[in-house]
Design a protein around this motif. Structure first.
Motif, mmCIF file in Angstrom:
data_model
loop_
_atom_site.group_PDB
_atom_site.id
_atom_site.type_symbol
_atom_site.label_atom_id
_atom_site.label_comp_id
_atom_site.label_asym_id
_atom_site.label_seq_id
_atom_site.Cartn_x
_atom_site.Cartn_y
_atom_site.Cartn_z
ATOM 1 N N GLY A 71 -6.936 55.328 -69.110
ATOM 2 C CA GLY A 71 -5.803 56.234 -69.194
ATOM 3 C C GLY A 71 -5.072 56.484 -67.910
ATOM 4 N N ARG A 72 -5.084 55.526 -67.003
ATOM 5 C CA ARG A 72 -4.409 55.697 -65.730
ATOM 6 C C ARG A 72 -3.649 54.436 -65.351
ATOM 7 N N TRP A 73 -2.726 54.587 -64.425
ATOM 8 C CA TRP A 73 -2.087 53.454 -63.765
ATOM 9 C C TRP A 73 -2.787 53.252 -62.424
ATOM 10 N N VAL A 74 -2.896 51.992 -61.985
ATOM 11 C CA VAL A 74 -3.622 51.687 -60.744
ATOM 12 C C VAL A 74 -2.847 50.655 -59.945
ATOM 13 N N THR A 75 -2.812 50.828 -58.622
ATOM 14 C CA THR A 75 -2.249 49.796 -57.749
ATOM 15 C C THR A 75 -3.224 49.487 -56.624
ATOM 16 N N GLY A 76 -3.275 48.218 -56.246
ATOM 17 C CA GLY A 76 -4.050 47.789 -55.092
ATOM 18 C C GLY A 76 -3.170 47.123 -54.063
ATOM 19 N N HIS A 77 -1.843 47.242 -54.241
ATOM 20 C CA HIS A 77 -0.882 46.637 -53.319
ATOM 21 C C HIS A 77 -0.512 47.621 -52.216
ATOM 22 N N HIS A 78 -0.465 47.148 -51.004
ATOM 23 C CA HIS A 78 -0.139 48.009 -49.869
ATOM 24 C C HIS A 78 1.270 48.578 -49.992
ATOM 25 N N GLU A 79 2.229 47.751 -50.392
ATOM 26 C CA GLU A 79 3.619 48.203 -50.477
ATOM 27 C C GLU A 79 3.762 49.337 -51.490
ATOM 28 N N GLN A 80 3.229 49.127 -52.701
ATOM 29 C CA GLN A 80 3.349 50.158 -53.730
ATOM 30 C C GLN A 80 2.516 51.399 -53.377
ATOM 31 N N HIS A 258 -10.693 48.848 -42.785
ATOM 32 C CA HIS A 258 -11.636 47.860 -43.303
ATOM 33 C C HIS A 258 -12.472 48.409 -44.460
ATOM 34 N N ASP A 259 -12.920 49.647 -44.363
ATOM 35 C CA ASP A 259 -13.749 50.250 -45.408
ATOM 36 C C ASP A 259 -13.433 51.736 -45.446
ATOM 37 N N SER A 260 -12.309 52.063 -46.054
ATOM 38 C CA SER A 260 -11.780 53.420 -46.007
ATOM 39 C C SER A 260 -12.776 54.430 -46.567
ATOM 40 N N PRO A 261 -12.903 55.605 -45.928
ATOM 41 C CA PRO A 261 -13.778 56.647 -46.468
ATOM 42 C C PRO A 261 -13.233 57.260 -47.753
ATOM 43 N N ILE A 262 -11.960 57.015 -48.050
ATOM 44 C CA ILE A 262 -11.368 57.400 -49.331
ATOM 45 C C ILE A 262 -10.819 56.125 -49.964
ATOM 46 N N GLN A 263 -11.537 55.602 -50.943
ATOM 47 C CA GLN A 263 -11.175 54.330 -51.572
ATOM 48 C C GLN A 263 -10.122 54.489 -52.665
ATOM 49 N N LEU A 264 -10.148 55.600 -53.354
ATOM 50 C CA LEU A 264 -9.248 55.854 -54.477
ATOM 51 C C LEU A 264 -8.592 57.212 -54.282
ATOM 52 N N HIS A 265 -7.293 57.262 -54.580
ATOM 53 C CA HIS A 265 -6.572 58.519 -54.418
ATOM 54 C C HIS A 265 -5.724 58.751 -55.666
ATOM 55 N N ALA A 293 -5.666 48.330 -51.086
ATOM 56 C CA ALA A 293 -4.391 48.188 -50.395
ATOM 57 C C ALA A 293 -4.576 47.918 -48.910
ATOM 58 N N ASN A 294 -5.606 48.508 -48.327
ATOM 59 C CA ASN A 294 -5.874 48.263 -46.910
ATOM 60 C C ASN A 294 -6.301 46.827 -46.638
ATOM 61 N N ARG A 295 -6.733 46.131 -47.683
ATOM 62 C CA ARG A 295 -7.119 44.728 -47.523
ATOM 63 C C ARG A 295 -6.141 43.797 -48.233
ATOM 64 N N ASP A 296 -4.910 44.231 -48.354
ATOM 65 C CA ASP A 296 -3.877 43.413 -48.980
ATOM 66 C C ASP A 296 -3.533 42.246 -48.049
ATOM 67 N N PRO A 297 -3.734 40.986 -48.503
ATOM 68 C CA PRO A 297 -3.433 39.848 -47.634
ATOM 69 C C PRO A 297 -1.952 39.697 -47.322
ATOM 70 N N ALA A 298 -1.093 40.420 -48.048
ATOM 71 C CA ALA A 298 0.327 40.391 -47.726
ATOM 72 C C ALA A 298 0.606 41.090 -46.402
ATOM 73 N N LEU A 299 -0.317 41.938 -45.977
ATOM 74 C CA LEU A 299 -0.133 42.676 -44.726
ATOM 75 C C LEU A 299 -1.057 42.184 -43.620
ATOM 76 N N HIS A 300 -2.272 41.749 -43.986
ATOM 77 C CA HIS A 300 -3.274 41.394 -42.987
ATOM 78 C C HIS A 300 -3.763 39.957 -43.181
ATOM 79 N N VAL A 301 -3.906 39.257 -42.090
ATOM 80 C CA VAL A 301 -4.553 37.943 -42.111
ATOM 81 C C VAL A 301 -6.061 38.153 -42.149
ATOM 82 N N ASP A 309 -8.736 44.668 -32.896
ATOM 83 C CA ASP A 309 -7.537 44.352 -32.124
ATOM 84 C C ASP A 309 -6.337 44.027 -33.004
ATOM 85 N N ARG A 310 -6.411 44.308 -34.301
ATOM 86 C CA ARG A 310 -5.246 44.131 -35.167
ATOM 87 C C ARG A 310 -4.127 45.079 -34.737
ATOM 88 N N GLU A 311 -2.880 44.652 -35.001
ATOM 89 C CA GLU A 311 -1.737 45.489 -34.636
ATOM 90 C C GLU A 311 -1.431 46.533 -35.710
#
Length: 378
Positions: A71-80, A258-265, A293-301, A309-311
C-alpha cells in the motif's frame, strides 16, 4: 484487517495489550504475505534477505516511483528521492493527516515537529564520554555495547543532567522506535518502548529533547556502528584515519552514504498530484529508499565501495531525522578519530550481528573487535 481499520483514530500506546498485539500481528501478516509474493519493498520490511541493497536495485530498475502491494509508493532513485524530500506537497507521515492502519507505530506528532536545541560544548562532551568508554578497554570487546551505544547516551545524560544508567536503559528500550514506525515489533518490546517514551516525556518535558533521546541516540549509535563495521573491514581505512584524524568528516560523510543509519523514510502526499509519471492520491504514503538512493549508480561510480574521498555528499533524510543528524555527525566526527589514534591496531574478531525487524536502521547489535593485535592469533 477490519479490526485495524476501526482503530485508525486510536493512540496505539493506549490500546489494550490484546488489541495492540492484534494490530501488530495483522500488519506483520500482511507484510509477510506481500513479501512471499516477491514484492521487493515488503521483502525489505520483513528482512527476508540480510543484504537489502539488491532489493533496492530491483526497485530502481522497475521505475522511478514503484507501487508496492503493502500500500505504498517506493523510490530508490537519487533524483526522485531528493525531489521528494524537498517537495512542498510531501511531508512527515504524521503531518495532520488521519491515522492510517498502515502506519504501524508512529512517532507522536509534537515530537516529529520538534526542533532540538543545539548542545553546548558537544565536541567536549563527546570527548569526555569517549574517555570514560575506553578507560580500561582491552582484549576483545563488543564495539556496539562498549562504544557506539554508550557514548551518545552518555552525552545526552550529561546534557540533560540525568543519571547515565537511567537514560541508557530508556534509550535501549526506545531503540526500536524508528523501525517500529514501518515494521511491527514484538508486543513486549513495543509496550516497553511506549513506557520508556512516557518516562522520557515526564523527565525531559521538551519534545525536542525527547526526539534527541529517541531518534538522535539511535541515529548516532547506528552511524558509529556502521562506520566502525566498514572501517575495520580489512582495508586500510582504519590506518589512514589513525594517521590523519582530519579525514574524519569525509569518513563520516561516506558512512552516511554507504550504509545510511536511516534506510527508509516515509512521507505523505498532502494533495493529489502526478509525480515521476505516477498518480499519487492525497494521503498516499511514499517511501524514500534512502539506502538505495545513496547507492544509485547514476550518481556514484562503484556505489557499493566505501570511498571517503568521493566528491558527492550523502543524501540526508527529511524530518525528523535531519534534525538529529547534526548531533550524530558531531559525535562520530569527534570520537572515531580518537578511537583510531588510541587503538590503531583495532580489528574485527568475529561476525557482526544486526537486529531483525530493523528495515529502517539495519541496527547493529554486536560488533566484536580486538584492541590487542595479539588477539588475531586466537
Amino acid at each position: 484487517m477490519k479490526a485495524v481499520v476501526e482503530q485508525r483514530e486510536s493512540d496505539p500506546s493506549a490500546l489494550k495489550p490484546a488489541e495492540l498485539g492484534l494490530r501488530l500481528q495483522l500488519i506483520q501478516g500482511n507484510q509477510w504475505l506481500c513479501a512471499i509474493n516477491d514484492d521487493p519493498y515488503a521483502r525489505v520490511l520483513r528482512g527476508f534477505e540480510d543484504d537489502p541493497y539488491p532489493l533496492y536495485e530491483r526497485l530502481r530498475h522497475t521505475g522511478p516511483l514503484v507501487p508496492s502491494s503493502v500500500g505504498r509508493w517506493v523510490t530508490g532513485h537519487h533524483e526522485q528521492a531528493t525531489e521528494l524530500l524537498a517537495h512542498p506537497e510531501f511531508g512527515p507521515v504524521h503531518a495532520g493527516v488521519p491515522r492510517s492502519p498502515l502506519r504501524v507505530i508512529p512517532f507522536d506528532e509534537d515530537v516529529v515537529h520538534a526542533a532540538p536545541s543545539s548542545i553546548d560544548r558537544l565536541g567536549e562532551l563527546a570527548a569526555a564520554a569517549f574517555e570514560r568508554a575506553v578507560d580500561g578497554l582491552t582484549g576483545e570487546v563488543d564495539l556496539i555495547a562498549a562504544f557506539a551505544a554508550r557514548i551518545p547516551a552518555d552525552v545526552l545524560a550529561e546534557t540533560f543532567q540525568l543519571p547515565s544508567s537511567w537514560l541508557a536503559e530508556r534509550v535501549a528500550d526506545t531503540s526500536i522506535a524508528t523501525d517500529a514506525s514501518l515494521c511491527p515489533q514484538r508486543l513486549t518490546a513495543t509496550r516497553r518502548m511506549f513506557h520508556a517514551i512516557g518516562e522520557l516525556r515526564e523527565r525531559l518535558a521538551d519534545p525536542g529533547a525527547v526526539l534527541l533521546a529517541v531518534a538522535g541516540s539511535c541515529v548516532a549509535t547506528t552511524l558509529l556502528g556502521n562506520a566502525l563495521h566498514v572501517l575495520l573491514g580489512g582495508q586500510d581505512h582504519w590506518t589512514k584515519l589513525a594517521e590523519d584524524p582530519a579525514r574524519a568528516p569525509r569518513v563520516v560523510d561516506e558512512a552516511l552514504r554507504h550504509d545510511s543509519p536511516i534506510q527508509l523514510h516515509a512521507l505523505i502526499a498532502r494533495t493529489g498530484l502526478t509525480f515521476a509519471g505516477a498518480k499519487v492520491a492525497a494521503g498516499d504514503q511514499v517511501i524514500v529508499g534512502v539506502g538505495g538512493a545513496n547507492r544509485d549508480p547514476a550518481l556514484h561510480v562503484d556505489p557499493a565501495r566505501f570511498e571517503p574521498d568521493r566528491e558527492a555528499g550523502p543524501l540526508l533524510p527529511g524530518a525528523p531525522y535531519d534534525k538529529v543528524l547534526p548531533f550524530a555527525r558531531a559525535v562520530a566526527e569527534t570520537v572515531l578519530p580518537m578511537l583510531a589514534k588510541r587503538f590503531p591496531a583495532l580489528h574485527r574478531t568475529g561476525f557482526a550481528l544486526r537486529r531483525r525487524r530493523a528495515p529502517v536502521t539495519r541496527q547493529l547489535l554486536r560488533l566484536p573487535a580486538g584492541t590487542d593485535p595479539r588477539e588475531e592469533a586466537r
